[in-house]
Motif scaffolding. Structure first.
Motif, mmCIF file in Angstrom:
data_model
loop_
_atom_site.group_PDB
_atom_site.id
_atom_site.type_symbol
_atom_site.label_atom_id
_atom_site.label_comp_id
_atom_site.label_asym_id
_atom_site.label_seq_id
_atom_site.Cartn_x
_atom_site.Cartn_y
_atom_site.Cartn_z
ATOM 1 N N VAL A 160 4.674 12.186 0.076
ATOM 2 C CA VAL A 160 5.413 11.281 -0.814
ATOM 3 C C VAL A 160 6.268 10.254 -0.380
ATOM 4 O O VAL A 160 6.779 10.538 0.800
ATOM 5 N N SER A 161 6.269 9.163 -0.867
ATOM 6 C CA SER A 161 7.049 8.113 -0.256
ATOM 7 C C SER A 161 7.209 6.857 -1.355
ATOM 8 O O SER A 161 6.163 6.779 -2.136
ATOM 9 N N PRO A 162 7.906 5.736 -1.053
ATOM 10 C CA PRO A 162 7.945 4.842 -1.819
ATOM 11 C C PRO A 162 6.737 3.792 -1.612
ATOM 12 O O PRO A 162 6.943 2.719 -2.320
ATOM 13 N N GLY A 163 5.982 4.025 -0.645
ATOM 14 C CA GLY A 163 5.353 2.976 -0.396
ATOM 15 C C GLY A 163 5.555 2.288 1.129
ATOM 16 O O GLY A 163 6.659 2.529 1.566
ATOM 17 N N HIS A 164 4.560 1.720 1.880
ATOM 18 C CA HIS A 164 4.701 1.106 3.145
ATOM 19 C C HIS A 164 5.406 -0.017 3.246
ATOM 20 O O HIS A 164 5.593 -0.705 4.222
ATOM 21 N N GLU A 165 5.333 -0.754 2.047
ATOM 22 C CA GLU A 165 5.814 -2.432 2.153
ATOM 23 C C GLU A 165 7.052 -2.566 2.558
ATOM 24 O O GLU A 165 7.394 -3.706 2.944
ATOM 25 N N SER A 166 8.020 -1.475 2.313
ATOM 26 C CA SER A 166 9.348 -1.869 2.874
ATOM 27 C C SER A 166 9.516 -2.049 4.327
ATOM 28 O O SER A 166 10.500 -2.681 4.676
ATOM 29 N N TRP A 167 8.820 -1.619 4.970
ATOM 30 C CA TRP A 167 8.772 -1.576 6.583
ATOM 31 C C TRP A 167 7.612 -2.275 7.388
ATOM 32 O O TRP A 167 7.827 -2.698 8.314
ATOM 33 N N HIS A 168 6.378 -2.044 6.709
ATOM 34 C CA HIS A 168 5.054 -2.789 7.333
ATOM 35 C C HIS A 168 5.094 -4.246 7.024
ATOM 36 O O HIS A 168 5.147 -4.652 5.840
ATOM 37 N N PRO A 169 4.846 -5.398 8.014
ATOM 38 C CA PRO A 169 4.905 -6.536 7.688
ATOM 39 C C PRO A 169 3.766 -7.056 7.128
ATOM 40 O O PRO A 169 3.687 -8.267 6.660
ATOM 41 N N ASP A 170 2.533 -6.179 7.144
ATOM 42 C CA ASP A 170 1.271 -6.657 6.624
ATOM 43 C C ASP A 170 0.615 -5.563 5.795
ATOM 44 O O ASP A 170 -0.259 -4.939 6.291
ATOM 45 N N PRO A 171 1.316 -5.159 4.754
ATOM 46 C CA PRO A 171 0.819 -3.849 4.131
ATOM 47 C C PRO A 171 -0.295 -4.036 3.196
ATOM 48 O O PRO A 171 -0.478 -3.043 2.443
ATOM 49 N N SER A 178 9.802 -6.563 4.461
ATOM 50 C CA SER A 178 10.419 -6.889 6.021
ATOM 51 C C SER A 178 9.396 -7.796 6.631
ATOM 52 O O SER A 178 8.244 -8.111 6.526
ATOM 53 N N GLY A 179 9.893 -8.409 7.912
ATOM 54 C CA GLY A 179 9.080 -9.097 8.869
ATOM 55 C C GLY A 179 9.083 -10.586 8.154
ATOM 56 O O GLY A 179 9.564 -11.248 7.229
ATOM 57 N N PRO A 180 8.231 -11.404 8.958
ATOM 58 C CA PRO A 180 7.989 -12.971 8.402
ATOM 59 C C PRO A 180 7.671 -13.420 7.223
ATOM 60 O O PRO A 180 8.030 -14.326 6.420
ATOM 61 N N ARG A 181 6.968 -12.174 6.453
ATOM 62 C CA ARG A 181 6.345 -12.425 5.297
ATOM 63 C C ARG A 181 7.012 -11.956 4.062
ATOM 64 O O ARG A 181 6.738 -11.552 2.904
ATOM 65 N N ALA A 182 8.295 -11.398 4.341
ATOM 66 C CA ALA A 182 9.114 -10.769 3.431
ATOM 67 C C ALA A 182 9.361 -11.511 2.101
ATOM 68 O O ALA A 182 9.589 -12.776 2.086
ATOM 69 N N GLY A 183 8.991 -10.880 1.011
ATOM 70 C CA GLY A 183 9.451 -11.586 -0.333
ATOM 71 C C GLY A 183 7.996 -11.739 -0.925
ATOM 72 O O GLY A 183 7.786 -12.151 -2.146
ATOM 73 N N THR A 184 6.677 -11.790 0.125
ATOM 74 C CA THR A 184 5.633 -11.848 -0.530
ATOM 75 C C THR A 184 5.211 -11.087 -1.437
ATOM 76 O O THR A 184 5.138 -9.761 -1.168
ATOM 77 N N VAL A 185 4.236 -11.339 -2.806
ATOM 78 C CA VAL A 185 4.077 -10.578 -3.617
ATOM 79 C C VAL A 185 2.578 -10.350 -3.630
ATOM 80 O O VAL A 185 1.945 -11.434 -3.567
ATOM 81 N N PHE A 186 2.024 -9.140 -3.591
ATOM 82 C CA PHE A 186 0.321 -8.897 -3.526
ATOM 83 C C PHE A 186 0.145 -7.915 -4.678
ATOM 84 O O PHE A 186 0.956 -7.098 -5.057
ATOM 85 N N ASP A 187 -1.327 -7.917 -4.881
ATOM 86 C CA ASP A 187 -1.926 -6.980 -6.094
ATOM 87 C C ASP A 187 -1.824 -5.598 -5.519
ATOM 88 O O ASP A 187 -2.598 -5.560 -4.256
#
Length: 362
Positions: free
Chosen positions: A152-163, A210-219
Protein backbone atom coordinates in the motif's frame (compact mmCIF):
# COMPACT_ATOMS: atom_id res chain seq x y z
CA UNK A 1 31.57 -21.31 -16.66
CA UNK A 2 33.54 -20.03 -19.65
CA UNK A 3 32.72 -16.83 -21.50
CA UNK A 4 30.28 -14.42 -19.83
CA UNK A 5 26.82 -13.92 -21.31
CA UNK A 6 26.96 -10.81 -23.48
CA UNK A 7 24.02 -8.48 -22.79
CA UNK A 8 22.50 -5.62 -24.72
CA UNK A 9 20.22 -3.32 -22.72
CA UNK A 10 17.16 -1.70 -24.32
CA UNK A 11 15.69 1.10 -22.19
CA UNK A 12 17.93 3.25 -20.00
CA UNK A 13 15.40 4.57 -17.52
CA UNK A 14 15.81 4.78 -13.76
CA UNK A 15 15.87 1.01 -13.12
CA UNK A 16 18.72 0.46 -15.58
CA UNK A 17 21.23 2.00 -13.16
CA UNK A 18 20.55 -0.76 -10.63
CA UNK A 19 21.10 -3.50 -13.22
CA UNK A 20 24.28 -1.95 -14.58
CA UNK A 21 25.69 -1.51 -11.09
CA UNK A 22 25.08 -5.19 -10.32
CA UNK A 23 26.61 -6.41 -13.58
CA UNK A 24 29.80 -4.49 -12.85
CA UNK A 25 30.59 -6.95 -10.03
CA UNK A 26 29.30 -10.21 -11.56
CA UNK A 27 31.67 -12.19 -13.80
CA UNK A 28 28.88 -14.16 -15.51
CA UNK A 29 27.52 -11.15 -17.41
CA UNK A 30 29.15 -8.59 -19.75
CA UNK A 31 27.24 -5.55 -21.03
CA UNK A 32 28.26 -4.80 -24.63
CA UNK A 33 25.55 -2.49 -26.05
CA UNK A 34 22.99 0.02 -24.83
CA UNK A 35 19.98 1.43 -26.70
CA UNK A 36 17.25 3.92 -25.88
CA UNK A 37 14.79 6.01 -27.88
CA UNK A 38 16.74 8.93 -26.37
CA UNK A 39 20.19 8.21 -27.80
CA UNK A 40 21.81 10.78 -25.54
CA UNK A 41 20.61 8.84 -22.52
CA UNK A 42 22.10 5.62 -23.91
CA UNK A 43 25.38 7.42 -24.65
CA UNK A 44 25.56 8.79 -21.12
CA UNK A 45 25.05 5.30 -19.68
CA UNK A 46 27.59 3.76 -22.06
CA UNK A 47 30.20 6.25 -20.89
CA UNK A 48 29.99 4.65 -17.43
CA UNK A 49 30.13 0.99 -18.59
CA UNK A 50 33.61 -0.11 -19.72
CA UNK A 51 33.49 -1.74 -23.15
CA UNK A 52 29.85 -0.88 -23.87
CA UNK A 53 28.64 1.26 -26.77
CA UNK A 54 25.45 3.22 -27.42
CA UNK A 55 23.64 2.09 -30.57
CA UNK A 56 20.16 2.25 -32.16
CA UNK A 57 17.77 -0.52 -31.10
CA UNK A 58 17.86 -2.25 -34.50
CA UNK A 59 21.66 -2.34 -34.44
CA UNK A 60 21.65 -3.81 -30.93
CA UNK A 61 19.23 -6.55 -32.01
CA UNK A 62 21.49 -7.50 -34.91
CA UNK A 63 24.80 -7.27 -33.03
CA UNK A 64 26.82 -10.51 -32.99
CA UNK A 65 28.21 -9.64 -29.56
CA UNK A 66 24.77 -9.56 -27.92
CA UNK A 67 23.57 -12.96 -26.63
CA UNK A 68 20.70 -11.67 -24.49
CA UNK A 69 18.54 -8.56 -24.72
CA UNK A 70 17.71 -7.04 -21.33
CA UNK A 71 14.34 -5.37 -21.91
CA UNK A 72 13.91 -2.44 -19.52
CA UNK A 73 11.32 -0.55 -21.55
CA UNK A 74 7.92 0.59 -20.26
CA UNK A 75 5.30 -2.19 -19.83
CA UNK A 76 3.46 -1.29 -23.04
CA UNK A 77 6.61 -2.11 -25.04
CA UNK A 78 7.64 -5.32 -23.25
CA UNK A 79 6.08 -7.78 -25.69
CA UNK A 80 7.16 -5.88 -28.82
CA UNK A 81 10.79 -5.61 -27.75
CA UNK A 82 10.88 -9.23 -26.59
CA UNK A 83 9.45 -10.42 -29.91
CA UNK A 84 12.05 -8.43 -31.86
CA UNK A 85 14.86 -9.89 -29.75
CA UNK A 86 13.64 -13.45 -30.22
CA UNK A 87 13.26 -12.90 -33.97
CA UNK A 88 16.91 -11.80 -33.98
CA UNK A 89 17.94 -15.01 -32.24
CA UNK A 90 18.63 -13.47 -28.85
CA UNK A 91 17.67 -14.69 -25.39
CA UNK A 92 15.48 -12.21 -23.50
CA UNK A 93 15.21 -11.06 -19.91
CA UNK A 94 12.64 -8.38 -19.18
CA UNK A 95 11.29 -6.20 -16.46
CA UNK A 96 7.87 -7.13 -15.15
CA UNK A 97 5.19 -7.67 -16.25
CA UNK A 98 6.04 -10.16 -19.00
CA UNK A 99 3.49 -8.44 -21.27
CA UNK A 100 0.35 -6.33 -20.97
CA UNK A 101 -1.87 -9.40 -21.03
CA UNK A 102 -1.77 -13.18 -21.25
CA UNK A 103 -2.48 -13.22 -24.99
CA UNK A 104 0.59 -11.07 -25.66
CA UNK A 105 2.68 -13.19 -23.31
CA UNK A 106 1.54 -16.43 -24.97
CA UNK A 107 2.64 -15.05 -28.35
CA UNK A 108 6.07 -14.16 -26.97
CA UNK A 109 6.52 -17.62 -25.47
CA UNK A 110 5.34 -19.31 -28.67
CA UNK A 111 8.08 -17.49 -30.61
CA UNK A 112 10.87 -18.51 -28.25
CA UNK A 113 11.92 -21.74 -29.91
CA UNK A 114 15.00 -22.89 -28.01
CA UNK A 115 15.81 -19.43 -26.70
CA UNK A 116 15.59 -18.51 -23.01
CA UNK A 117 13.07 -16.01 -21.69
CA UNK A 118 13.48 -14.64 -18.18
CA UNK A 119 11.46 -12.04 -16.35
CA UNK A 120 11.68 -9.95 -13.21
CA UNK A 121 11.26 -9.88 -10.33
CA UNK A 122 14.44 -11.56 -9.19
CA UNK A 123 14.12 -10.26 -5.63
CA UNK A 124 12.63 -13.64 -4.69
CA UNK A 125 16.06 -15.20 -5.26
CA UNK A 126 17.58 -13.32 -2.33
CA UNK A 127 17.99 -14.51 1.24
CA UNK A 128 14.69 -13.02 2.43
CA UNK A 129 12.15 -15.03 0.42
CA UNK A 130 14.43 -18.07 0.07
CA UNK A 131 15.06 -18.35 3.83
CA UNK A 132 11.31 -18.13 4.41
CA UNK A 133 10.72 -20.76 1.74
CA UNK A 134 13.22 -23.13 3.35
CA UNK A 135 11.60 -22.63 6.75
CA UNK A 136 8.16 -23.48 5.37
CA UNK A 137 9.44 -26.48 3.40
CA UNK A 138 11.22 -27.72 6.54
CA UNK A 139 7.97 -27.74 8.51
CA UNK A 140 8.86 -24.93 10.90
CA UNK A 141 5.27 -23.61 10.93
CA UNK A 142 3.58 -26.92 10.18
CA UNK A 143 1.13 -27.12 7.29
CA UNK A 144 0.65 -23.70 5.63
CA UNK A 145 -3.02 -22.72 5.74
CA UNK A 146 -3.13 -18.99 4.99
CA UNK A 147 -1.15 -15.88 4.12
CA UNK A 148 -1.75 -12.18 3.96
CA UNK A 149 0.17 -9.87 1.64
CA UNK A 150 -0.11 -6.10 1.24
CA UNK A 151 1.53 -3.39 -0.78
CA UNK A 152 0.00 0.00 0.00
CA UNK A 153 1.18 3.51 -0.84
CA UNK A 154 -0.27 6.90 -1.77
CA UNK A 155 1.04 6.45 -5.33
CA UNK A 156 4.28 7.07 -7.21
CA UNK A 157 3.54 10.55 -8.54
CA UNK A 158 4.95 12.23 -5.42
CA UNK A 159 8.51 11.10 -6.21
CA UNK A 160 8.60 9.92 -9.84
CA UNK A 161 9.16 12.70 -12.42
CA UNK A 162 7.26 10.83 -15.18
CA UNK A 163 4.66 8.70 -13.40
CA UNK A 164 1.91 8.57 -16.02
CA UNK A 165 2.66 5.00 -17.14
CA UNK A 166 1.86 3.73 -13.65
CA UNK A 167 -1.74 4.88 -14.22
CA UNK A 168 -2.22 3.63 -17.78
CA UNK A 169 -3.02 0.12 -19.09
CA UNK A 170 -0.19 -2.13 -17.92
CA UNK A 171 0.14 -0.09 -14.72
CA UNK A 172 -1.82 0.20 -11.50
CA UNK A 173 -0.74 -1.15 -8.11
CA UNK A 174 -1.44 -4.79 -8.94
CA UNK A 175 0.47 -4.96 -12.23
CA UNK A 176 3.22 -2.69 -10.89
CA UNK A 177 3.90 -4.26 -7.49
CA UNK A 178 1.87 -7.46 -7.62
CA UNK A 179 4.62 -9.40 -9.45
CA UNK A 180 6.92 -9.06 -6.41
CA UNK A 181 4.27 -10.33 -4.02
CA UNK A 182 2.80 -13.03 -6.24
CA UNK A 183 6.20 -14.38 -7.29
CA UNK A 184 7.14 -14.65 -3.62
CA UNK A 185 3.83 -16.32 -2.77
CA UNK A 186 4.31 -18.91 -5.53
CA UNK A 187 7.81 -19.67 -4.18
CA UNK A 188 6.35 -20.00 -0.67
CA UNK A 189 2.97 -21.67 -1.26
CA UNK A 190 2.87 -22.83 -4.87
CA UNK A 191 0.74 -21.76 -7.86
CA UNK A 192 -2.75 -20.27 -7.64
CA UNK A 193 -5.81 -22.05 -9.05
CA UNK A 194 -8.73 -19.71 -8.25
CA UNK A 195 -9.27 -16.10 -7.19
CA UNK A 196 -11.91 -13.66 -5.99
CA UNK A 197 -11.28 -9.97 -6.64
CA UNK A 198 -12.50 -6.42 -6.12
CA UNK A 199 -11.07 -3.12 -7.36
CA UNK A 200 -11.70 0.62 -7.26
CA UNK A 201 -10.08 3.99 -7.99
CA UNK A 202 -10.33 6.93 -5.62
CA UNK A 203 -9.51 9.69 -8.11
CA UNK A 204 -9.80 10.32 -11.86
CA UNK A 205 -6.66 12.48 -12.02
CA UNK A 206 -3.28 12.70 -10.28
CA UNK A 207 -0.70 15.49 -10.02
CA UNK A 208 3.06 15.11 -10.50
CA UNK A 209 4.77 16.18 -7.29
CA UNK A 210 8.46 16.39 -8.20
CA UNK A 211 10.86 17.11 -11.03
CA UNK A 212 10.62 19.55 -13.93
CA UNK A 213 6.97 18.65 -14.61
CA UNK A 214 5.77 19.14 -11.02
CA UNK A 215 2.19 20.35 -10.97
CA UNK A 216 1.21 18.57 -14.18
CA UNK A 217 -2.21 16.90 -13.92
CA UNK A 218 -2.82 13.63 -15.75
CA UNK A 219 -5.67 11.13 -16.10
CA UNK A 220 -5.96 7.89 -14.11
CA UNK A 221 -6.93 5.08 -16.51
CA UNK A 222 -6.69 2.01 -14.21
CA UNK A 223 -7.96 0.88 -10.82
CA UNK A 224 -5.75 2.06 -7.98
CA UNK A 225 -6.90 -0.21 -5.12
CA UNK A 226 -7.15 -3.95 -5.78
CA UNK A 227 -8.01 -6.70 -3.29
CA UNK A 228 -8.00 -10.42 -3.96
CA UNK A 229 -8.43 -13.80 -2.31
CA UNK A 230 -6.09 -16.40 -3.83
CA UNK A 231 -6.72 -20.13 -3.55
CA UNK A 232 -3.42 -21.93 -3.99
CA UNK A 233 -3.30 -25.42 -5.46
CA UNK A 234 -1.92 -26.52 -2.10
CA UNK A 235 -5.18 -25.41 -0.44
CA UNK A 236 -3.65 -22.40 1.33
CA UNK A 237 -5.57 -19.12 1.08
CA UNK A 238 -3.89 -15.74 0.58
CA UNK A 239 -5.49 -12.34 1.14
CA UNK A 240 -3.78 -9.83 -1.17
CA UNK A 241 -4.13 -6.02 -1.20
CA UNK A 242 -2.30 -3.64 -3.54
CA UNK A 243 -3.03 0.07 -3.47
CA UNK A 244 -1.99 3.53 -4.62
CA UNK A 245 -4.71 4.99 -2.35
CA UNK A 246 -3.32 4.41 1.16
CA UNK A 247 -1.27 7.02 3.02
CA UNK A 248 0.61 4.59 5.28
CA UNK A 249 0.47 1.17 6.94
CA UNK A 250 2.27 -0.59 9.78
CA UNK A 251 1.31 -4.14 8.81
CA UNK A 252 3.90 -6.68 7.59
CA UNK A 253 4.33 -7.05 3.82
CA UNK A 254 3.76 -10.84 3.87
CA UNK A 255 2.85 -13.25 6.65
CA UNK A 256 2.38 -17.00 6.23
CA UNK A 257 0.37 -18.87 8.84
CA UNK A 258 0.64 -22.59 9.46
CA UNK A 259 -0.79 -25.20 11.78
CA UNK A 260 2.20 -24.84 14.14
CA UNK A 261 3.20 -21.20 13.80
CA UNK A 262 3.40 -17.99 11.79
CA UNK A 263 6.17 -16.57 9.63
CA UNK A 264 6.84 -12.90 8.91
CA UNK A 265 8.42 -12.56 5.45
CA UNK A 266 10.44 -9.46 4.49
CA UNK A 267 9.51 -7.01 1.75
CA UNK A 268 9.45 -8.99 -1.53
CA UNK A 269 10.66 -5.85 -3.32
CA UNK A 270 13.97 -6.39 -1.47
CA UNK A 271 16.43 -9.24 -1.70
CA UNK A 272 17.13 -9.65 1.99
CA UNK A 273 15.56 -8.69 5.32
CA UNK A 274 14.63 -10.45 8.53
CA UNK A 275 12.52 -13.61 8.47
CA UNK A 276 10.77 -13.98 11.82
CA UNK A 277 8.85 -16.92 13.23
CA UNK A 278 6.50 -17.37 16.15
CA UNK A 279 5.70 -20.95 16.99
CA UNK A 280 2.44 -22.09 18.56
CA UNK A 281 2.66 -21.51 22.30
CA UNK A 282 5.69 -19.24 21.99
CA UNK A 283 5.96 -15.90 23.74
CA UNK A 284 7.64 -13.82 21.04
CA UNK A 285 8.95 -13.68 17.50
CA UNK A 286 12.38 -15.16 16.71
CA UNK A 287 14.56 -13.96 13.82
CA UNK A 288 15.96 -16.73 11.63
CA UNK A 289 19.51 -16.44 10.26
CA UNK A 290 19.78 -16.43 6.45
CA UNK A 291 19.87 -20.05 5.34
CA UNK A 292 19.10 -19.92 1.60
CA UNK A 293 19.23 -17.53 -1.35
CA UNK A 294 21.79 -15.37 -3.10
CA UNK A 295 23.49 -13.34 -0.36
CA UNK A 296 24.18 -9.71 -1.19
CA UNK A 297 22.07 -9.91 -4.35
CA UNK A 298 20.66 -6.89 -6.21
CA UNK A 299 18.68 -6.14 -9.38
CA UNK A 300 20.13 -8.24 -12.16
CA UNK A 301 20.57 -11.40 -10.08
CA UNK A 302 17.95 -13.08 -12.28
CA UNK A 303 20.04 -12.37 -15.40
CA UNK A 304 23.13 -13.78 -13.71
CA UNK A 305 21.14 -16.84 -12.59
CA UNK A 306 19.99 -17.30 -16.20
CA UNK A 307 23.58 -17.03 -17.45
CA UNK A 308 24.88 -19.63 -14.99
CA UNK A 309 22.05 -22.08 -15.62
CA UNK A 310 22.12 -21.57 -19.40
CA UNK A 311 25.79 -22.57 -19.39
CA UNK A 312 24.99 -25.60 -17.21
CA UNK A 313 21.95 -26.65 -19.25
CA UNK A 314 19.58 -26.20 -16.30
CA UNK A 315 16.34 -24.18 -16.04
CA UNK A 316 16.81 -20.63 -14.81
CA UNK A 317 14.74 -19.51 -11.85
CA UNK A 318 13.25 -16.16 -12.94
CA UNK A 319 11.34 -18.09 -15.57
CA UNK A 320 8.82 -17.07 -18.20
CA UNK A 321 6.43 -19.79 -16.97
CA UNK A 322 6.36 -18.23 -13.51
CA UNK A 323 5.99 -14.72 -14.97
CA UNK A 324 3.13 -15.89 -17.21
CA UNK A 325 1.33 -17.48 -14.27
CA UNK A 326 1.77 -14.34 -12.17
CA UNK A 327 0.42 -12.21 -15.03
CA UNK A 328 -2.54 -14.58 -15.42
CA UNK A 329 -3.30 -14.42 -11.68
CA UNK A 330 -3.26 -10.61 -11.78
CA UNK A 331 -5.48 -10.41 -14.84
CA UNK A 332 -7.87 -12.94 -13.33
CA UNK A 333 -8.10 -10.96 -10.08
CA UNK A 334 -8.95 -7.82 -12.08
CA UNK A 335 -11.51 -9.72 -14.18
CA UNK A 336 -13.06 -11.20 -11.04
CA UNK A 337 -13.33 -7.70 -9.61
CA UNK A 338 -15.17 -6.48 -12.69
CA UNK A 339 -17.55 -9.44 -12.79
CA UNK A 340 -17.96 -9.63 -8.99
CA UNK A 341 -17.45 -13.41 -9.10
CA UNK A 342 -14.76 -15.96 -8.37
CA UNK A 343 -12.71 -17.11 -11.35
CA UNK A 344 -10.40 -20.03 -12.10
CA UNK A 345 -6.81 -19.27 -13.13
CA UNK A 346 -6.11 -20.84 -16.51
CA UNK A 347 -2.36 -21.32 -16.11
CA UNK A 348 -0.09 -22.99 -13.61
CA UNK A 349 3.69 -23.28 -13.32
CA UNK A 350 6.48 -25.27 -11.81
CA UNK A 351 7.85 -23.68 -8.68
CA UNK A 352 11.48 -22.74 -9.46
CA UNK A 353 14.25 -24.66 -7.76
CA UNK A 354 15.21 -23.27 -4.34
CA UNK A 355 18.41 -21.24 -4.14
CA UNK A 356 21.13 -22.60 -1.83
CA UNK A 357 22.87 -20.01 0.32
CA UNK A 358 25.54 -18.67 -2.06
CA UNK A 359 26.92 -15.58 -3.81
CA UNK A 360 26.58 -14.83 -7.52
CA UNK A 361 29.90 -12.99 -7.49
CA UNK A 362 31.75 -16.29 -7.07
Amino acid sequence: MGEPLKVGVVGLGAISRAYLSTFASIPHVEVTALADLDHARAAAAAAEVPGARAVPVAELMAAPDVDLVLNLTIPAAHAEVAAAALAAGKHVYGEKPLALDVAQADKVLADAGGLRIGCAPDTVLGTGTQTARQAIAGGLIGTPVAANAAFVSPGHESWHPDPEFYYRPGGGPLLDMGPYYLSALVHLLGPVRRVVGAASRSRTTRTIGSGPRAGTVFDVEVDTHVAGILVHASGALTTLVTSFDVVASAQPRIEVHGSEGSLSVPDPNSFDGDVRVRRFGGDDWTTLPPSAGYAGAARGAGVADLAVNLAAGRPHRASADLALHVLDVMQTVLAAGRSRTGRDVATTCEVPEPVPLSRLQQ
